[in-house]
Design a protein around this motif. Structure first.
Motif, PDB file in Angstrom:
ATOM      1  N   ASP A 177       0.838  -1.121  -0.017  1.00 32.19           N
ATOM      2  CA  ASP A 177       0.013  -0.091  -0.033  1.00 32.19           C
ATOM      3  C   ASP A 177       0.854   1.203  -0.196  1.00 32.19           C
ATOM      4  O   ASP A 177       1.996   1.237   0.539  1.00 32.19           O
ATOM      5  CB  ASP A 177      -0.740  -0.029   1.188  1.00 32.19           C
ATOM      6  N   ARG A 178       0.254   2.443  -0.618  1.00 31.05           N
ATOM      7  CA  ARG A 178       1.017   3.512  -0.698  1.00 31.05           C
ATOM      8  C   ARG A 178       0.611   4.492   0.397  1.00 31.05           C
ATOM      9  O   ARG A 178      -0.485   4.522   0.811  1.00 31.05           O
ATOM     10  CB  ARG A 178       1.017   4.203  -1.773  1.00 31.05           C
ATOM     11  N   ILE A 179       1.284   5.332   1.010  1.00 31.37           N
ATOM     12  CA  ILE A 179       0.797   6.205   2.222  1.00 31.37           C
ATOM     13  C   ILE A 179       0.482   7.537   1.220  1.00 31.37           C
ATOM     14  O   ILE A 179       1.504   8.367   0.928  1.00 31.37           O
ATOM     15  CB  ILE A 179       1.752   6.170   3.137  1.00 31.37           C
ATOM     16  N   ALA A 180      -0.566   7.925   1.379  1.00 29.60           N
ATOM     17  CA  ALA A 180      -1.061   9.270   0.616  1.00 29.60           C
ATOM     18  C   ALA A 180      -1.265  10.231   1.832  1.00 29.60           C
ATOM     19  O   ALA A 180      -1.034  10.049   3.047  1.00 29.60           O
ATOM     20  CB  ALA A 180      -2.349   9.170   0.076  1.00 29.60           C
TER      21      ALA A 180
ATOM     22  N   THR B 101      -5.935  11.260   2.978  1.00 35.98           N
ATOM     23  CA  THR B 101      -6.961  10.541   2.174  1.00 35.98           C
ATOM     24  C   THR B 101      -8.352  10.706   2.752  1.00 35.98           C
ATOM     25  O   THR B 101      -9.431  10.511   1.813  1.00 35.98           O
ATOM     26  CB  THR B 101      -6.418   9.251   1.967  1.00 35.98           C
TER      27      THR B 101
ATOM     28  N   HIS C 290      -6.201   9.395  -5.666  1.00 40.19           N
ATOM     29  CA  HIS C 290      -5.929   9.760  -4.253  1.00 40.19           C
ATOM     30  C   HIS C 290      -6.413   8.674  -3.213  1.00 40.19           C
ATOM     31  O   HIS C 290      -5.926   8.610  -2.097  1.00 40.19           O
ATOM     32  CB  HIS C 290      -6.872  10.877  -3.955  1.00 40.19           C
ATOM     33  N   VAL C 291      -6.947   7.525  -3.843  1.00 39.50           N
ATOM     34  CA  VAL C 291      -7.310   6.656  -2.760  1.00 39.50           C
ATOM     35  C   VAL C 291      -6.939   4.980  -3.393  1.00 39.50           C
ATOM     36  O   VAL C 291      -6.618   4.306  -2.525  1.00 39.50           O
ATOM     37  CB  VAL C 291      -8.833   6.276  -2.751  1.00 39.50           C
ATOM     38  N   THR C 292      -6.969   4.771  -4.593  1.00 43.96           N
ATOM     39  CA  THR C 292      -6.396   3.597  -4.907  1.00 43.96           C
ATOM     40  C   THR C 292      -5.050   3.088  -4.497  1.00 43.96           C
ATOM     41  O   THR C 292      -4.171   3.987  -4.436  1.00 43.96           O
ATOM     42  CB  THR C 292      -6.460   3.415  -6.462  1.00 43.96           C
TER      43      THR C 292
ATOM     44  N   THR D  19      -4.176   2.927  -1.260  1.00 49.15           N
ATOM     45  CA  THR D  19      -3.611   3.531  -0.262  1.00 49.15           C
ATOM     46  C   THR D  19      -4.071   2.665   1.010  1.00 49.15           C
ATOM     47  O   THR D  19      -4.944   1.733   0.895  1.00 49.15           O
ATOM     48  CB  THR D  19      -4.291   4.784   0.093  1.00 49.15           C
ATOM     49  N   THR D  20      -3.437   2.634   2.183  1.00 54.37           N
ATOM     50  CA  THR D  20      -3.737   1.905   3.378  1.00 54.37           C
ATOM     51  C   THR D  20      -5.062   2.503   3.868  1.00 54.37           C
ATOM     52  O   THR D  20      -5.827   1.212   4.335  1.00 54.37           O
ATOM     53  CB  THR D  20      -2.985   2.397   4.730  1.00 54.37           C
TER      54      THR D  20
ATOM     55  N   GLU E 220      -7.684   2.659   1.648  1.00 54.24           N
ATOM     56  CA  GLU E 220      -8.778   1.664   0.834  1.00 54.24           C
ATOM     57  C   GLU E 220      -8.685   0.345   1.521  1.00 54.24           C
ATOM     58  O   GLU E 220      -9.467  -0.526   1.197  1.00 54.24           O
ATOM     59  CB  GLU E 220      -8.327   1.780  -0.548  1.00 54.24           C
ATOM     60  N   THR E 221      -7.422  -0.136   1.713  1.00 55.77           N
ATOM     61  CA  THR E 221      -7.156  -1.625   2.205  1.00 55.77           C
ATOM     62  C   THR E 221      -7.985  -1.852   3.550  1.00 55.77           C
ATOM     63  O   THR E 221      -8.641  -2.853   3.707  1.00 55.77           O
ATOM     64  CB  THR E 221      -5.781  -1.978   2.451  1.00 55.77           C
TER      65      THR E 221
END
Length: 527
Positions: free
Chosen positions: A179-182, A185, A247-249, A251-252, A254-255
């Motif tokens: 996961d990426r950290i945005a 979010t 912005h969401v796909t 990301t933590t 979303e998970t």
């Protein structure tokens, strides 16, 4: 196939160099051979294969797009011999695009996690893909026939030798990227859910279209249905999907939130359905409508307009409406979970407090977001989602106004505590009313005022007579008491922000109760 003299003369006046008929025919034959071979494939499929293979759709879009560009470059649309060939090429591309979207939807449906709706969307999509495949085959056959009509030798055109029916292996690649950290979010999620709700409020076009009987489909053009309106709505849903992906796909957040991919799925399926609807509306307006269509296809139609309109209304727009409704409830649930609570102090509506219009507008804002919001007045709580609850608050508001009024009467008439003879009491009440009106403490809605026959005749002091008479005038809608009363709304900050905008615009009314235009931020209330 020689050009008529008037056409040559018009072109000469514009300083245009004309291409010889035979030269242009040879050019189209050379550049369009692959397209005609694909058309031959499709014409042969009419009695067999009914679902368009994806590789065939892709190649068809490429070749028809290139041919349409070539035809437009030489002005084929304005040429009596080539205009129909050009219209058929454009139609082939148009329906191939629709087939491409349908094939994509059918393939991606398992990943969208769509909420249940009344119809069987999976079955309907497969059926529409089969129908559109038949339409593409019919248009392709007509294109071959027209090619022969404009002088292209099609005797040597055989089905394209490429293989288009191969099956792709099932399954998807493993989802094993971290996961990426945005940034913030959560703020983006609430923005996306809010925008979906705003689009749902603007979706009356879709809801209305879903209720229209087939016999009235054509009458819906150009109002309320048009290519322009559908294209604008399509763009906004595409933008919603793009914002989510940026912005969401991945990301933590979303998970950790199972409902977010479902939101994305509903935004995507509505976008694709609207994309199909836009192309169908374009075809109808350009090639089939008795009011706007070019005669080259309208006079000798290739595509069944009834079937096209059924796909537009009963499939694309109807399922868009269904998924918009269930997506709306999903977004309201998301907003409730991401809600940040706040407080907002706003003035009481200046015209007769929370009567019907202000109460309804506030309640519609609350309902739009689906959040719990309360209105506080002197410690008494009212459900802001209920117009009747807000309307009931007027009892407390008017009681406060009467208490404030007693203080104002005592200020302008210090001897009001004593009793007077009827005529003197009446004169005192009239003087008090006109004094307060002159100071702007009372708003007069009717002049001259129609006082009751009890003026000055009531038992009690001048103060009691004045309060009773003003209350009577207020109850009959002749005046209102102006105060600086405020109420406090408590709940979701997004709801409070819109209530604040509404209050700043007089709750949709001026001081005399006349309706005023609502700002763009509250456009969803206009519907």
């Amino acid at each position: 196939m020689n050009e008529p003299p008037q056409a040559i003369s018009a072109a000469s006046k514009r300083g245009e160099e004309l291409i010889a008929d035979r030269e242009f025919c040879d050019l189209v034959c050379t550049r369009g051979r692959t397209l005609l071979e694909l058309a031959s494939n499709l014409a042969a499929m009419r009695a067999g294969e009914i679902l368009l293979p994806r590789p065939l759709i892709g190649r068809l879009l490429l070749e028809s797009g290139q041919m349409e560009t070539l035809l437009d470059e030489y002005g084929a649309r304005q040429n009596q011999y080539w205009s129909r060939f050009r219209a058929l090429t454009a139609s082939l591309k148009n329906f191939a695009r629709i087939g491409e979207v349908l094939a994509y939807l059918r393939r991606r449906l398992p990943t969208y996690r769509l909420l249940p709706v009344a119809g069987d969307f999976r079955l309907a999509t497969r059926e529409q893909l089969r129908l559109v495949g038949g339409v593409v085959a019919e248009v392709a056959a007509a294109l071959l026939e027209e090619a022969q009509g404009v002088g292209i030798d099609v005797s040597g055109i055989v089905p394209f030798p490429g293989e288009f029916g191969g099956r792709l292996p099932r399954g998807r690649l493993a989802h094993n990227r971290g996961d990426r950290i945005a940034g913030d979010t959560a703020t983006t999620v609430t923005h996306l859910a809010t925008e979906f709700l705003n689009l749902a409020a603007e979706g009356e076009l879709l809801r209305a279209a879903a209720r229209i009987p087939p016999a009235e489909y054509a009458a819906c053009f150009p109002d309320p249905v048009s290519e322009e309106r559908l294209r604008q709505l399509t763009f906004r849903f595409h933008n919603l999907q793009s914002l989510y992906d940026t912005h969401v796909t991945g990301t933590t957040i979303e998970t950790s939130d199972d409902e977010l991919p479902i939101l994305r799925g509903h935004a995507s399926v509505i976008y694709h359905l609207l994309d199909i609807a836009t192309d169908l509306a374009h075809y109808y307006e350009r090639h089939a409508s008795p009011h706007t269509a070019d005669a080259v296809l309208r006079e000798r139609p290739v595509v069944d307009s009834d079937a096209t309109m059924a796909t537009l209304f009963a499939y694309a727009m109807a399922f868009s409406s269904d998924y918009l409704a269930v997506g709306q409830r999903l977004c309201q649930d998301i907003l409730r979970r991401y809600a940040e609570s706040g407080r907002l102090d706003v003035p009481v509506p200046s015209y007769r407090g929370f009567h019907v219009r202000p109460s309804n507008l506030v309640a519609r804002i609350v309902a739009h977001y689906g959040s719990a919001v309360q209105m506080d007045l002197d410690g008494q709580r009212f459900d802001a989602a209920s117009p009747l609850e807000l309307f009931r608050a007027n009892e407390a508001i008017n009681a406060r106004k009467r208490r404030w009024l007693a203080l104002e009467i005592a200020r302008v008439h210090p001897d009001c505590a004593g009793a007077l003879a009827p005529e003197a009491a009446a004169a005192a009440v009239l003087a008090i009313v006109h004094c307060l009106a002159g100071e702007g403490k009372i708003m007069l809605y009717r002049q001259p005022l129609q006082f009751s026959d009890q003026l000055g005749r009531r038992e009690g002091s001048v103060l009691e007579n004045s309060v009773a008479e003003i209350a009577q005038l207020q109850a009959t809608g002749q005046l209102d008491i102006r105060t600086d009363l405020t109420v406090t709304f408590i709940g979701d900050r997004r709801v409070l922000a819109d209530v604040d905008v509404l209050a700043r615009h007089g709750y949709g009314e001026d001081a005399f109760g006349n309706n005023v235009a609502l700002p763009k931020a509250l456009s969803y209330l206009r519907r």
